[in-house]
Design a protein around this motif. Structure first.
Motif, short mmCIF file in Angstrom:
data_model
loop_
_atom_site.label_atom_id
_atom_site.label_comp_id
_atom_site.label_asym_id
_atom_site.label_seq_id
_atom_site.Cartn_x
_atom_site.Cartn_y
_atom_site.Cartn_z
N UNK A 191 0.77 -1.01 -0.09
CA UNK A 191 -0.18 0.56 0.20
C UNK A 191 0.62 1.09 0.05
N UNK A 192 0.42 2.09 -0.55
CA UNK A 192 1.36 3.40 -1.01
C UNK A 192 0.21 4.44 -1.14
N UNK A 193 0.57 5.79 -1.12
CA UNK A 193 -0.49 6.81 -1.50
C UNK A 193 0.41 7.87 -2.85
N UNK A 194 -0.05 8.68 -3.31
CA UNK A 194 0.53 9.45 -4.52
C UNK A 194 1.27 10.51 -3.27
N UNK A 195 2.20 10.42 -4.31
CA UNK A 195 3.70 11.25 -4.39
C UNK A 195 2.97 12.87 -3.98
#
Length: 412
Positions: A114-118
């Motif tokens: 899981x990640x988020x936009x930069x």
């Protein structure tokens, strides 16, 4: 311990160059790998001599009184509703730090994290529904509670809208060169579901199957299968996967149940590729590979688990590939060449032997003819040598004649 997400990215610190350096910084940030751990973690930023020391911090879920034991934020909210909650930002370093608070849309890396936009990307979904103070000052060894508000738009579509809230800090890095910094980001995952007509749905894309023969002609090969799975519904789901590989008339039928391996969770609108091999397949011509994926509910350990009442329909795609026995063909070709070579060798030996026998017979006949000629010549000269001999009868006749010729003279 709350569920945190941690990421580290490289950026270019601002300098007097202004906009050009700012664009360069955003480019580097956009290309950086952002690792978001789903377990609790601590952000670390190494400072140079101008900084107070190593920056260590964490971000967790919290109540107004302090950190709590939630792992993630898990919300269900109708369109137009507001959600108020808070995060705890803790500074574990030796000096005070000013953190920047950032929210953005959630996503998954190609590795399934899981990640988020930069930071240089604008939110396109729920990451833009947050209201949070832009910065927070945290003294050394202290924890500050930061409240935030989520306002769900009136036109929000039903389904899942993942996001994240993070604290970031940029510190100088002498190892990376002058003017280059390291941005450390630590945050918490936010699961937000809007009730309504939900559709758990998956699609299979770019399904490929390739036969890989064994170099041992007496052993079977394998089929290498690769495909993409796209979440074309509006709920986050996992993908239960099954593969069936069989040759003509079901020969060598093999079924592999992969479970959710490689695709444990897929949020709406995203895709992921996966590949694996099915062993024990003999090269007997056309091989059919059938892939079936079924959406399954996922749980990230949040406080709210909303059951999926919609049907979880499987989707199946079949492809055919040719398993040609190249190794066996080469082996047979080599055997055929060997047999033909041995046969031709025997034929040549036989021809040489027959030639030698014919030559010997010809020489024998020639030798026998010479002896016959020699013998014939010896038989013809014997009569010639004895022909001049005067027989007694001949001599007597000639004497009589002579006597007869002389008689009249005597009579006269």
């Amino acid at each position: 311990m709350s569920k945190e997400v941690q990421m580290v990215s490289s950026g270019v610190a601002m300098s007097a160059a202004g906009r050009r350096m700012d664009r360069l910084r955003r480019s580097v940030l956009g290309l950086s790998a952002l690792l978001l751990a789903l377990a609790g973690g601590t952000g670390v930023s190494h400072a140079d001599a101008k900084d107070p020391g190593e920056i260590r911090f964490s971000v967790t879920t919290a109540t107004p009184d302090g950190p709590d034991k939630r792992r993630i934020f898990d919300f269900v909210a109708e369109p137009g509703a507001q959600i108020q909650d808070q995060v705890a930002v803790s500074n574990h370093g030796a000096g005070p730090v000013t953190f920047t608070m950032v929210t953005n849309d959630g996503l998954f890396t190609p590795m399934g994290k899981f990640d988020i936009r930069t930071s240089d990307q604008e939110p396109q979904d729920s990451g833009g529904w947050f209201e949070v103070q832009p910065t927070v000052d945290v003294p050394a060894g202290e924890t500050v509670i930061v409240p935030f508000t989520i306002t769900v738009p009136e036109n929000a579509t039903p389904g899942d809208h993942p996001a994240g809230i993070v604290a970031t800090v940029t510190s100088a890095s002498t190892a990376a060169g002058p003017g280059v910094g390291v941005e450390s980001r630590v945050g918490v995952r936010v699961n937000l579901r809007v009730p309504g007509e939900v559709t758990p749905s998956l699609a299979l894309t770019d399904v490929r199957a390739t036969y890989e023969p064994s170099w041992n002609p007496f052993a079977p090969g394998s089929v290498r299968v690769a495909y993409g799975v796209t979440n074309d519904g509006n709920l986050r789901v996992g993908a239960e996967q099954q593969a069936n590989v069989s040759g003509p008339f079901g020969l060598g039928d093999s079924t592999i149940d992969r479970g959710t391996e490689g695709i444990e969770e897929l949020i709406p609108g995203t895709s992921r590729t996966t590949a694996f091999a099915v062993a024990g397949i003999w090269p007997v011509g056309p091989v059919t590979t059938e892939i079936t994926v079924t959406p399954v509910p996922v749980s990230t350990g949040g406080a709210v688990d909303v059951p999926i009442e919609a049907p979880l329909e499987p989707v199946t795609v079949a492809v055919t590939t040719w398993a040609i026995p190249w190794v066996q063909i080469l082996l047979l070709a080599a055997a055929a060449v060997l047999v033909i070579g041995l046969r031709d060798n025997r034929k040549r030996k036989k021809q040489r032997l027959e030639a030698l026998l014919a030559k010997a017979r010809a020489e024998g006949r020639a030798a026998a003819g010479t002896e016959d000629v020699d013998q014939g010549k010896s038989g013809a000269t014997a009569p010639v040598a004895t022909a001049p001999a005067t027989s007694p009868a001949g001599t007597a006749g000639r004497d009589d004649a002579s006597a007869g010729a002389d008689a009249p003279s005597s009579g006269a």
